[in-house]
Design an enzyme around this catalytic site. Structure first.
Site, PDB file in Angstrom:
ATOM      1  CG  ASN B 155      14.426  -7.151   5.615  1.00  0.00           C
ATOM      2  OD1 ASN B 155      15.186  -6.327   6.141  1.00  0.00           O
ATOM      3  ND2 ASN B 155      14.294  -7.246   4.315  1.00  0.00           N
ATOM      4  CD  GLN B 188      10.982  -9.317   8.906  1.00  0.00           C
ATOM      5  OE1 GLN B 188      10.582 -10.406   9.343  1.00  0.00           O
ATOM      6  NE2 GLN B 188      10.668  -8.911   7.693  1.00  0.00           N
ATOM      7  CB  SER B 208       4.381  -3.890   9.663  1.00  0.00           C
ATOM      8  OG  SER B 208       3.485  -3.892   8.589  1.00  0.00           O
ATOM      9  CB  ALA B 209      -0.857  -5.547  11.385  1.00  0.00           C
ATOM     10  CB  THR B 249     -10.789   8.451   8.570  1.00  0.00           C
ATOM     11  OG1 THR B 249     -11.405   9.716   8.380  1.00  0.00           O
ATOM     12  CG2 THR B 249     -11.755   7.489   9.234  1.00  0.00           C
ATOM     13  CB  CYS B 335      18.360 -14.526 -12.529  1.00  0.00           C
ATOM     14  SG  CYS B 335      19.950 -14.717 -13.327  1.00  0.00           S
TER      15      CYS B 335
END
Ligand SMILES: Cc1ncc(COP(=O)(O)O)c(C=O)c1O
Lengths: 145, 411
Positions: B155, B188, B208-209, B249, B335
């Site tokens: 990623n 990714q 992941s959508a 659900t 930072c």
């Protein structure tokens, strides 16, 4: 993070960026910080040997916006000051002027450190110590009292 | 045409939803609001139909059957289910897990927890190109290895690990029964690059959508059913949904959106890849041709088309981020995060701190334009130059001073 307007102004229009000849007897150089910590500040002063007044000041800084602004502000303040008065600049003055948040206070500490190192370097070249700057401080206070 | 600011170049963090995905989801909020587990009426059937269709859309994208999809809340959950589920189910068979030091936290942390519980973990380190090779995995294999979990694309860097090669190697070295299970965090990768779990020998795959123009809070875990059949201990118990592997659900609207996002990704992948690669090249060349010190991190070519991670040594990351605030990017700078540590991913490549301290990840996406890229190039180049003019380190380097030879003060 949000920066104060003054920090942004110093970042966008830094005062007194530059380099002086380290070997010049009238020049004092202070380098503080370390690259792996994310800050390196170099501050230089040029002193008039006759009057003992700082005629010019330059900086270069690797660091966050607050570090850049702290060193830029320091050069502004240094110009025209006596060595004694330059040593009186406190990091808290810088914090106040730039409205630095607590996490950025170390930038002002670094700037104060850089000033001290530059003064020390100049004084050393002339066989003097930092303490010599304040020899007469108490006399002044006595006079005032 | 005027540019809308800030420009979004952080598509590895999340993507905007494709309007076509939203259109597909909308009816499931209102008319078709049923619970897909309601077996006795039309509302339930409608919802179930939407969910089943989405399974097919996912299956078409990654080459699996609809029965092999377990819906989750996203890749964090999918990784947890895969890693902890395998450890619990196969813990009697073996005690050894292989992963890599520069995985996403959603892999590192579950594995660390297992390590604390007594599992033996090999943490592979990449070469300076960031890539985990099949050879590296092979070298770490033991008789008691039960799980290999390696992400498909990183990623932070966009670098692509040798997943098909790892899958092939594992199959060649083991019988179906003894093979360690191959899990890949493909968050990714899926939707951007062609995926075929059969061909690539993957047993478990997380996606992941919201990384592929779908909604946030929904994802899936692909769980192989044949050759070999992979079994998992669930981490969420309850009503027995998803064949008992993930109770609760179903998020019907999200699932419908994920399905649509997969369908669009499949249709547009070829053209999108070409377009993004051109943009990435334009950005990289535009920046490195004007800034000689800029370094592109990770393998030069084995990277996702839309992702580039560039270091700007001798300038500090946070000041650069402040200077380019019209561009929404992510930084490996110390930072900007709470800790003072530079990115562990960049450190895994063996980069010095001053390089890791000032890196920027640019992530281009479906709606990025050339105009935005040109604006970004100009803004970055101008501000890096400004910061270089201010940098004492850059001045020293120009004078031929080796920064490593200097004794820096502690601070
Ligand atoms: C490689 C990788 N794995 C896992 C995740 C977590 O995904 P999610 O936000 O769906 O839980 C991300 C996203 O941040 C990711 O990039």
């Amino acid at each position: 993070m949000a920066y104060s307007e003054k920090v942004i102004d110093h970042y966008e229009n830094p005062r007194n960026i530059g380099t002086m000849d380290k070997a010049d007897p009238n020049v004092g150089t202070g380098v503080v910080g370390a690259p792996e910590c994310g800050d390196v500040m170099r501050l230089q002063i040029k002193v008039n040997p006759e009057t003992g007044v700082i005629e010019d000041a330059k900086f270069k800084t690797f660091g966050c916006g607050s570090a850049i602004a702290s060193s830029s502000l320091a050069t502004e303040w240094l110009k025209g000051k006596s060595l004694h008065d330059a040593d009186e600049i406190k990091n808290t003055d810088i914090v106040q002027e730039l409205a630095l948040p607590p996490v950025k206070i170390h930038c002002s500490v670094l700037a104060e450190d850089a000033i001290k190192h530059a003064l020390e370097d100049y004084l050393e070249k002339h066989g003097k110590t930092m303490e010599s700057l304040h020899e007469h401080d108490h006399e002044h206070e006595d006079a005032k009292a | 045409m005027s540019l809308k600011l800030p420009i979004y170049l952080d598509h590895n963090a999340t993507t905007p939803m494709d309007p076509r995905v939203l259109d597909a989801m909308l009816p499931y909020f209102t008319e078709k609001f049923g619970n897909s587990a309601s077996r006795n009426h039309q509302y339930g059937w409608d919802a179930e139909e939407g969910v089943d269709y989405a399974r097919e859309q996912v299956g078409n994208l990654i080459g699996c059957t609809s029965k092999e999809i377990v819906w989750t809340s996203g890749s964090t959950e999918s990784n947890n289910l895969a890693i902890k589920g395998v450890a619990d189910m196969y813990g009697k068979k073996g005690n050894h897990i292989i992963t890599a030091v520069h995985e996403h936290k959603a892999t590192l942390d579950p594995v660390k927890r297992l390590q604390k519980q007594g599992f033996d973990v090999t943490w592979l380190e990449p070469n300076s190109d960031g890539i985990i090779t099949a050879e590296a995995v092979e070298g770490a294999l033991r008789d008691d290895t039960i799980l290999v979990t390696i992400m498909w694309a990183n990623n932070e860097l966009g670098t692509i690990n040798e997943i098909p090669e790892i899958g092939k190697m594992l199959k060649e070295k083991h019988s179906e029964k003894d093979k360690p299970i191959l899990h890949t965090d493909a968050t990714q990768w899926v939707g951007k690059m062609p995926t075929d779990v059969e061909r690539d020998g993957v047993d478990l795959l997380s996606a992941s959508a919201h990384k592929m123009y779908g909604p946030k809070g929904v994802g899936f875990l692909y769980v192989r059913r044949r050759r070999p059949r992979v079994r998992l201990t669930p981490i969420i118990d309850g009503g027995g949904h998803e064949r008992g592997m993930r109770s609760g659900t179903l998020n019907v609207t999200g699932i419908v959106g994920m399905g649509k996002a997969c369908e669009i990704a499949g249709q547009e992948m070829d053209s999108e890849q070409g377009r993004l690669l051109k943009m990435r090249t334009r950005l990289e060349e535009g920046i490195t041709s004007k800034l000689e010190m800029a370094v592109i991190n990770g393998h030069p070519t084995k990277r996702l088309p839309g992702t580039t991670n560039i270091s700007f040594p001798y300038v500090e990351g946070e000041s650069l981020m402040m200077a380019i605030k019209e561009i929404a990017v992510s930084s490996g700078s110390a930072c900007t995060s709470a800790s003072l540590e530079p990115s562990y991913v960049l450190k895994a490549l063996g980069l010095g701190d001053e390089i890791a301290h000032s890196s920027i990840r640019f992530g281009m996406g479906r709606f990025t334009t050339d105009e935005e890229i040109d604006y970004t190039i100009e803004k970055v180049v101008k501000n890096v130059q400004h910061l270089l003019d201010m940098s004492p380190l850059w001045e020293m380097v120009q004078e031929g001073i080796d920064l490593d030879s200097i004794e820096w003060g502690a601070h």
